[in-house]
Design a protein around this motif. Structure first.
Motif, PDB file in Angstrom:
ATOM      1  N   ILE A 294       1.188  -1.466   0.232  1.00  0.00           N
ATOM      2  CA  ILE A 294      -0.131  -0.238   0.042  1.00  0.00           C
ATOM      3  C   ILE A 294       0.738   1.110   0.392  1.00  0.00           C
ATOM      4  CG2 ILE A 294      -2.082   1.480   1.538  1.00  0.00           C
ATOM      5  CD1 ILE A 294      -2.516  -1.246   1.791  1.00  0.00           C
ATOM      6  N   LEU A 295       2.049   1.036   0.312  1.00  0.00           N
ATOM      7  CA  LEU A 295       2.595   2.191   0.851  1.00  0.00           C
ATOM      8  C   LEU A 295       3.649   3.362  -0.712  1.00  0.00           C
ATOM      9  CD1 LEU A 295       3.996   4.554   2.937  1.00  0.00           C
ATOM     10  CD2 LEU A 295       5.805   3.245   2.634  1.00  0.00           C
ATOM     11  N   GLU A 296       3.946   1.700  -1.497  1.00  0.00           N
ATOM     12  CA  GLU A 296       4.020   1.677  -2.252  1.00  0.00           C
ATOM     13  C   GLU A 296       3.078   2.489  -3.520  1.00  0.00           C
ATOM     14  OE1 GLU A 296       7.408  -1.590  -4.122  1.00  0.00           O
ATOM     15  OE2 GLU A 296       5.553  -2.425  -2.934  1.00  0.00           O
ATOM     16  N   LEU A 297       2.155   1.844  -3.193  1.00  0.00           N
ATOM     17  CA  LEU A 297       1.141   2.738  -3.958  1.00  0.00           C
ATOM     18  C   LEU A 297       0.575   3.531  -3.991  1.00  0.00           C
ATOM     19  CD1 LEU A 297      -1.496   2.419  -6.253  1.00  0.00           C
ATOM     20  CD2 LEU A 297      -3.070   1.232  -4.314  1.00  0.00           C
ATOM     21  N   LYS A 298       0.465   4.468  -2.774  1.00  0.00           N
ATOM     22  CA  LYS A 298       0.352   5.836  -2.411  1.00  0.00           C
ATOM     23  C   LYS A 298       2.100   6.405  -3.185  1.00  0.00           C
ATOM     24  CE  LYS A 298      -0.125   8.469   1.711  1.00  0.00           C
ATOM     25  NZ  LYS A 298       1.228   9.652   1.293  1.00  0.00           N
ATOM     26  N   THR A 299       3.523   6.444  -3.348  1.00  0.00           N
ATOM     27  CA  THR A 299       4.446   6.267  -3.214  1.00  0.00           C
ATOM     28  C   THR A 299       3.724   6.875  -5.210  1.00  0.00           C
ATOM     29  OG1 THR A 299       6.259   5.616  -2.155  1.00  0.00           O
ATOM     30  CG2 THR A 299       6.631   6.171  -4.257  1.00  0.00           C
ATOM     31  N   VAL A 300       3.890   5.535  -6.017  1.00  0.00           N
ATOM     32  CA  VAL A 300       3.093   6.339  -7.288  1.00  0.00           C
ATOM     33  C   VAL A 300       2.233   6.674  -7.076  1.00  0.00           C
ATOM     34  CG1 VAL A 300       2.149   4.212  -9.299  1.00  0.00           C
ATOM     35  CG2 VAL A 300       4.162   3.399  -8.130  1.00  0.00           C
ATOM     36  N   LEU A 301       1.592   6.752  -6.602  1.00  0.00           N
ATOM     37  CA  LEU A 301       0.159   8.126  -6.956  1.00  0.00           C
ATOM     38  C   LEU A 301       1.275   9.186  -6.672  1.00  0.00           C
ATOM     39  CD1 LEU A 301      -2.848   6.533  -4.936  1.00  0.00           C
ATOM     40  CD2 LEU A 301      -2.562   7.445  -7.278  1.00  0.00           C
ATOM     41  N   ASP A 302       1.775  10.075  -5.501  1.00  0.00           N
ATOM     42  CA  ASP A 302       2.504  10.859  -5.718  1.00  0.00           C
ATOM     43  C   ASP A 302       3.549  11.531  -6.953  1.00  0.00           C
ATOM     44  OD1 ASP A 302       2.299  11.506  -2.815  1.00  0.00           O
ATOM     45  OD2 ASP A 302       4.004  10.025  -2.044  1.00  0.00           O
ATOM     46  N   HIS A 303       4.277  10.227  -7.400  1.00  0.00           N
ATOM     47  CA  HIS A 303       4.671  10.482  -8.491  1.00  0.00           C
ATOM     48  C   HIS A 303       3.960  10.726 -10.170  1.00  0.00           C
ATOM     49  CE1 HIS A 303       9.028   9.432  -8.305  1.00  0.00           C
ATOM     50  NE2 HIS A 303       8.699   7.943  -7.091  1.00  0.00           N
ATOM     51  N   VAL A 304       2.893  10.452  -9.724  1.00  0.00           N
ATOM     52  CA  VAL A 304       1.445  10.157 -11.513  1.00  0.00           C
ATOM     53  C   VAL A 304       1.114  11.760 -10.220  1.00  0.00           C
ATOM     54  CG1 VAL A 304      -0.939  10.346 -11.607  1.00  0.00           C
ATOM     55  CG2 VAL A 304       0.016   8.479 -11.431  1.00  0.00           C
ATOM     56  N   VAL A 305       0.535  12.374  -9.063  1.00  0.00           N
ATOM     57  CA  VAL A 305       0.484  14.197  -9.430  1.00  0.00           C
ATOM     58  C   VAL A 305       1.776  14.783  -9.833  1.00  0.00           C
ATOM     59  CG1 VAL A 305       0.260  15.793  -6.869  1.00  0.00           C
ATOM     60  CG2 VAL A 305      -1.035  13.689  -6.844  1.00  0.00           C
ATOM     61  N   GLU A 306       2.936  14.913  -9.055  1.00  0.00           N
ATOM     62  CA  GLU A 306       4.030  15.386 -10.127  1.00  0.00           C
ATOM     63  C   GLU A 306       4.174  15.434 -11.421  1.00  0.00           C
ATOM     64  OE1 GLU A 306       7.914  14.188  -7.889  1.00  0.00           O
ATOM     65  OE2 GLU A 306       6.076  14.530  -5.738  1.00  0.00           O
ATOM     66  N   GLY A 307       2.982  14.428 -11.785  1.00  0.00           N
ATOM     67  CA  GLY A 307       3.462  14.850 -13.890  1.00  0.00           C
ATOM     68  C   GLY A 307       4.516  13.479 -14.188  1.00  0.00           C
ATOM     69  N   LYS A 308       5.588  12.888 -12.900  1.00  0.00           N
ATOM     70  CA  LYS A 308       6.347  12.072 -13.743  1.00  0.00           C
ATOM     71  C   LYS A 308       5.941  10.412 -14.098  1.00  0.00           C
ATOM     72  CE  LYS A 308       9.741  13.243 -10.482  1.00  0.00           C
ATOM     73  NZ  LYS A 308      10.327  13.454  -8.893  1.00  0.00           N
ATOM     74  N   LEU A 309       4.600  10.441 -13.843  1.00  0.00           N
ATOM     75  CA  LEU A 309       4.272   9.082 -13.818  1.00  0.00           C
ATOM     76  C   LEU A 309       2.921   9.223 -14.379  1.00  0.00           C
ATOM     77  CD1 LEU A 309       5.328   6.245 -11.968  1.00  0.00           C
ATOM     78  CD2 LEU A 309       6.720   6.712 -13.843  1.00  0.00           C
ATOM     79  N   LYS A 310       2.857   8.906 -16.443  1.00  0.00           N
ATOM     80  CA  LYS A 310       1.444   9.131 -15.811  1.00  0.00           C
ATOM     81  C   LYS A 310       0.452   7.967 -16.497  1.00  0.00           C
ATOM     82  CE  LYS A 310       2.468  13.691 -18.916  1.00  0.00           C
ATOM     83  NZ  LYS A 310       3.423  14.439 -18.412  1.00  0.00           N
ATOM     84  N   PRO A 311      -0.855   7.330 -15.804  1.00  0.00           N
ATOM     85  CA  PRO A 311      -1.138   6.713 -15.947  1.00  0.00           C
ATOM     86  C   PRO A 311      -1.439   6.309 -18.046  1.00  0.00           C
ATOM     87  CG  PRO A 311      -2.206   7.501 -14.034  1.00  0.00           C
ATOM     88  CD  PRO A 311      -1.207   8.634 -14.872  1.00  0.00           C
TER      89      PRO A 311
END
Ligand code: ZN
Length: 342
Positions: A294-311
């Protein structure tokens, strides 16, 4: 409520859109009003009977869900009605040997939303409150639904299991898939260079737009030869493999010495041959992995917020058209995730 469910195994024509029992939460669970649900390969296995739903039929698929809190059990705290949420799709018991070791994804009673229990091809779905994460305002429901399985699994595979480092090289199988499109971006974020495969030329530009340095059409080119050429005969450090069969067998030949193949699925077949000489003489590692924490999911979401990962979203279908959405995935027409929106 309305749901898209199935009463017998088969193809997309088995999916029925109709009234279905409302989820009834226990004291520690919440009911989420579904705003978006992504389709996955595991849905297809559940539907056609290769992986029958553990609780039997009828069954509602759907393991990647975003929505708002509709109702909460009496013992649930820290959440509010109407809150935007994303559901972490893995269920673990918390008390077995592996849970106690902190390795919840290999819990002896592990299960997925939409497999071990009814999922998100519906207007409402229930989940343990412990599986609920807040969905940041800047992430749309549609974007959020494309994250929990494909992006999290790819993150755990590359960052944790393969320990990918800047400057390394990665072969990602099937750029057009949810896992593939996520793995390319995550590998780039780690500072690695990426070669990837596609099954049609019209996906080449798509793969490049995600950050792939080299794209191979595996139907017209040999991806091992191309990976060797691209890496000056050296081979790649890491392979992300989720196809199985001949693709698995050949992927091992694309690895350089001390390389790691991460296996995170078996879309074509559950079997794959292994040339043991390559394994021991090159000190290769083959690592299995599923989901992440779950913590990794939160980390991934943080990267999405920052625009570094795009679903990567291919398209969204209305829930009532679930049958067409499933067929779209079965026909491999999608570039990225396919969603259902009630
Ligand atoms: Zn457990």
């Amino acid at each position: 409520m309305k749901a898209a469910f199935f009463k017998e195994h088969g193809g997309s024509d088995r999916i029925i859109y109709d009234d279905y029992r409302d989820p009834s939460p226990d004291a520690s669970e919440v009911v989420v009003r579904v705003k978006a649900c992504a389709l996955n390969h595991v849905d297809m296995l559940l539907l056609d009977g290769r992986y029958p739903p553990p609780e039997g039929l009828p069954h509602v698929n759907g393991c990647e869900v975003t929505g708002t809190i509709e109702t909460m059990g009496d013992r649930v705290t820290g959440l509010t009605k109407g809150q935007r949420v994303i559901i972490f799709p893995g269920f673990s018991c918390g008390v077995c040997e592996y849970c106690l070791r902190g390795e919840r994804t290999v819990c002896v009673r592990y299960g997925y939303l939409g497999a071990a229990r009814d999922g998100g091809y519906a207007e409402l779905v229930k989940a343990p409150a412990a599986n609920i994460l807040s969905l940041p305002e800047s992430i749309s429901f549609e974007q959020g639904a494309a994250v929990p399985l494909a992006m999290l699994t790819s993150w755990h595979a590359l960052v944790v299991q393969a320990n990918l480092r800047a400057g390394q090289t990665v072969l990602v199988q099937a750029a057009g898939s949810g896992v593939g499109s996520a793995a390319i971006q995550i590998a780039r974020l780690c500072g690695a260079r990426v070669i990837t495969t596609v099954g049609a030329d019209d996906k080449i530009e798509f793969a490049k737009s995600l950050g792939a340095d080299r794209v191979v059409n595996y139907r017209t080119q040999d991806f091992v030869d191309e990976a060797k050429k691209w890496s000056n005969k050296r081979g790649v450090d890491v392979v992300v493999e989720h196809i199985g069969g001949e693709t698995f067998e050949k992927s091992v030949y694309a690895l350089t010495r001390l390389g790691t193949l991460v296996t995170i699925g078996s879309h074509d077949t559950h079997w794959g041959r292994l040339d043991l000489r390559h394994m021991y003489s090159k000190n290769l590692r083959i690592v299995g992995t599923n989901l992440g924490s779950i913590l990794e999911l939160k980390t991934v979401l943080d990267h999405v917020v920052e625009g570094k990962l795009k679903p990567v979203i291919d398209r969204a279908f209305p829930l009532k058209d679930a049958r067409a959405a499933v067929q779209h995935v079965l026909d491999r027409k999608n570039k990225g995730k396919v969603l259902l929106v009630p």
